[in-house]
Write a protein that holds these residues in place. Structure first.
Motif, PDB file in Angstrom:
ATOM      1  N   THR A 135       0.837  -1.072  -0.082  1.00  9.23           N
ATOM      2  CA  THR A 135       0.179   0.284  -0.176  1.00  9.23           C
ATOM      3  C   THR A 135       0.888   1.341   0.090  1.00  9.23           C
ATOM      4  O   THR A 135       2.015   1.178   0.699  1.00  9.23           O
ATOM      5  CB  THR A 135      -0.983  -0.056   1.288  1.00  9.23           C
ATOM      6  N   PRO A 136       0.236   2.103  -0.851  1.00  4.11           N
ATOM      7  CA  PRO A 136       1.261   3.460  -0.778  1.00  4.11           C
ATOM      8  C   PRO A 136       1.445   4.257   0.709  1.00  4.11           C
ATOM      9  O   PRO A 136       2.337   4.971   0.805  1.00  4.11           O
ATOM     10  CB  PRO A 136       0.467   4.432  -1.833  1.00  4.11           C
ATOM     11  N   VAL A 137       0.569   4.018   1.446  1.00  4.93           N
ATOM     12  CA  VAL A 137       0.507   4.582   2.980  1.00  4.93           C
ATOM     13  C   VAL A 137       0.872   3.590   3.746  1.00  4.93           C
ATOM     14  O   VAL A 137       0.233   2.626   4.209  1.00  4.93           O
ATOM     15  CB  VAL A 137      -0.937   5.309   3.053  1.00  4.93           C
ATOM     16  N   LEU A 138       1.899   3.971   4.886  1.00  8.09           N
ATOM     17  CA  LEU A 138       2.208   3.319   5.998  1.00  8.09           C
ATOM     18  C   LEU A 138       1.551   3.999   7.087  1.00  8.09           C
ATOM     19  O   LEU A 138       1.677   5.191   7.328  1.00  8.09           O
ATOM     20  CB  LEU A 138       3.723   2.955   6.062  1.00  8.09           C
ATOM     21  N   ARG A 139       0.979   3.423   8.051  1.00 11.95           N
ATOM     22  CA  ARG A 139       0.338   3.794   9.289  1.00 11.95           C
ATOM     23  C   ARG A 139       0.663   3.031  10.431  1.00 11.95           C
ATOM     24  O   ARG A 139       0.606   1.786  10.501  1.00 11.95           O
ATOM     25  CB  ARG A 139      -1.205   3.982   9.031  1.00 11.95           C
ATOM     26  N   PHE A 140       1.213   3.802  11.326  1.00 11.16           N
ATOM     27  CA  PHE A 140       1.847   3.536  12.657  1.00 11.16           C
ATOM     28  C   PHE A 140       1.256   4.320  13.744  1.00 11.16           C
ATOM     29  O   PHE A 140       1.716   5.510  13.951  1.00 11.16           O
ATOM     30  CB  PHE A 140       3.084   3.597  12.952  1.00 11.16           C
ATOM     31  N   GLY A 141       0.101   4.217  14.256  1.00 13.31           N
ATOM     32  CA  GLY A 141      -0.619   5.144  15.161  1.00 13.31           C
ATOM     33  C   GLY A 141      -0.945   6.255  14.676  1.00 13.31           C
ATOM     34  O   GLY A 141      -1.593   6.663  13.521  1.00 13.31           O
ATOM     35  N   SER A 142      -0.253   7.696  15.197  1.00 17.39           N
ATOM     36  CA  SER A 142      -0.549   8.995  14.510  1.00 17.39           C
ATOM     37  C   SER A 142       0.244   9.245  13.674  1.00 17.39           C
ATOM     38  O   SER A 142       0.007  10.230  12.856  1.00 17.39           O
ATOM     39  CB  SER A 142      -0.472   9.785  15.667  1.00 17.39           C
ATOM     40  N   LEU A 143       1.250   8.170  13.203  1.00 17.38           N
ATOM     41  CA  LEU A 143       2.422   8.262  12.104  1.00 17.38           C
ATOM     42  C   LEU A 143       1.920   7.943  10.797  1.00 17.38           C
ATOM     43  O   LEU A 143       1.405   6.818  10.811  1.00 17.38           O
ATOM     44  CB  LEU A 143       3.478   7.833  12.559  1.00 17.38           C
ATOM     45  N   GLU A 144       1.884   8.748   9.735  1.00 17.63           N
ATOM     46  CA  GLU A 144       1.636   8.448   8.367  1.00 17.63           C
ATOM     47  C   GLU A 144       2.554   8.585   7.363  1.00 17.63           C
ATOM     48  O   GLU A 144       3.000   9.800   7.440  1.00 17.63           O
ATOM     49  CB  GLU A 144       0.066   8.923   7.870  1.00 17.63           C
TER      50      GLU A 144
END
Length: 237
Positions: A135-144
């Motif tokens: 996926t083009p977007v990596l999400r870690f909690g509040s971090l994108e």
């Protein structure tokens, strides 16, 4: 396709030599003889990369780099390769802290300059091309981390990172939970063979922490593994 480069350098003979050499490899080099004129040409030229001399009369390279990183409308993200005649590593560290993507000490071989330019531009062009990408977007909690837009946000607020720092962050985030040595990190962004001063990774990591951590002195996302390297934490502690 010709790539546009801006060279901010007060040595006209050196700039002419570099322009002629890089021109043979498909690069169109515009020369600015001082920091002021370089900053004026930047928004007009929209270069793919800036070659920036550290020691110049008037506004020096460090101040020019600082001003470039403060520019609006995406101009702040242009890769900067800094040239320095000094042997003191502190000059390189300061340049990297101000947002330079790479550095090259003078005197240098034109072939090495060409190799470093290609490496910086390749890192930008190939960012996120890892086979692990789904996926083009990596999400870690509040971090994108948006790999296509090359944008990092924390709680919806954009983070100011250079192109090299963005690539470092993506490389670590794609390998979240794995302890990486400095060599492994540099290899992941395909810069290992050109990076002579491996402690510069620490400088870049510090800049990334300043951008994404709530407290860079007590990081929760990018953790130091003493004697080994770093790990990007999947879950914040």
């Amino acid at each position: 396709m010709t790539s546009r480069l801006l060279m901010i350098e007060d040595d006209a003979r050196l700039a002419q030599m570099v322009s002629a050499y890089l021109g043979q490899s498909g690069y169109e080099v515009t020369h600015a003889g001082d920091g002021e004129s370089g900053l004026e040409q930047l928004p007009l030229l929209q270069p793919e990369l800036v070659i920036l001399d550290l020691m110049m009369p008037g506004i020096d390279g460090l101040e020019v780099c600082r001003r470039i990183r403060a520019l609006p409308n995406g101009l702040s993200r242009v890769p900067v390769l800094m040239l320095t005649a000094k042997g003191d590593p502190m000059d390189r560290i300061i340049g990297l802290e101000l947002g330079a993507d790479d550095y090259l000490p003078k005197p240098f071989e034109p072939r090495e300059l060409l190799a470093r330019i290609r490496a910086v531009l390749r890192r930008r062009g190939e960012a996120g091309a890892s086979p692990e990408r789904t996926t083009p977007v990596l999400r870690f909690g509040s971090l994108e981390i948006d790999r296509d837009a090359r944008m990092v946000q924390v709680r919806g607020q954009a983070c100011d990172l250079t192109s090299y720092q963005f690539d470092l962050l993506v490389a670590m985030a794609e390998r979240a939970g794995r302890v990486l040595t400095r060599d492994q990190i540099m290899e992941a962004v395909r810069g290992r063979e050109l990076e002579a001063f491996d402690r510069s990774i620490d400088v870049h990591i510090g800049r990334i922490r300043n951008a994404i951590e709530d407290d860079s002195k007590e990081p929760k996302r990018i953790l130091t593994v003493r004697g080994v390297g770093y790990v990007f934490a999947k879950q914040q502690e």
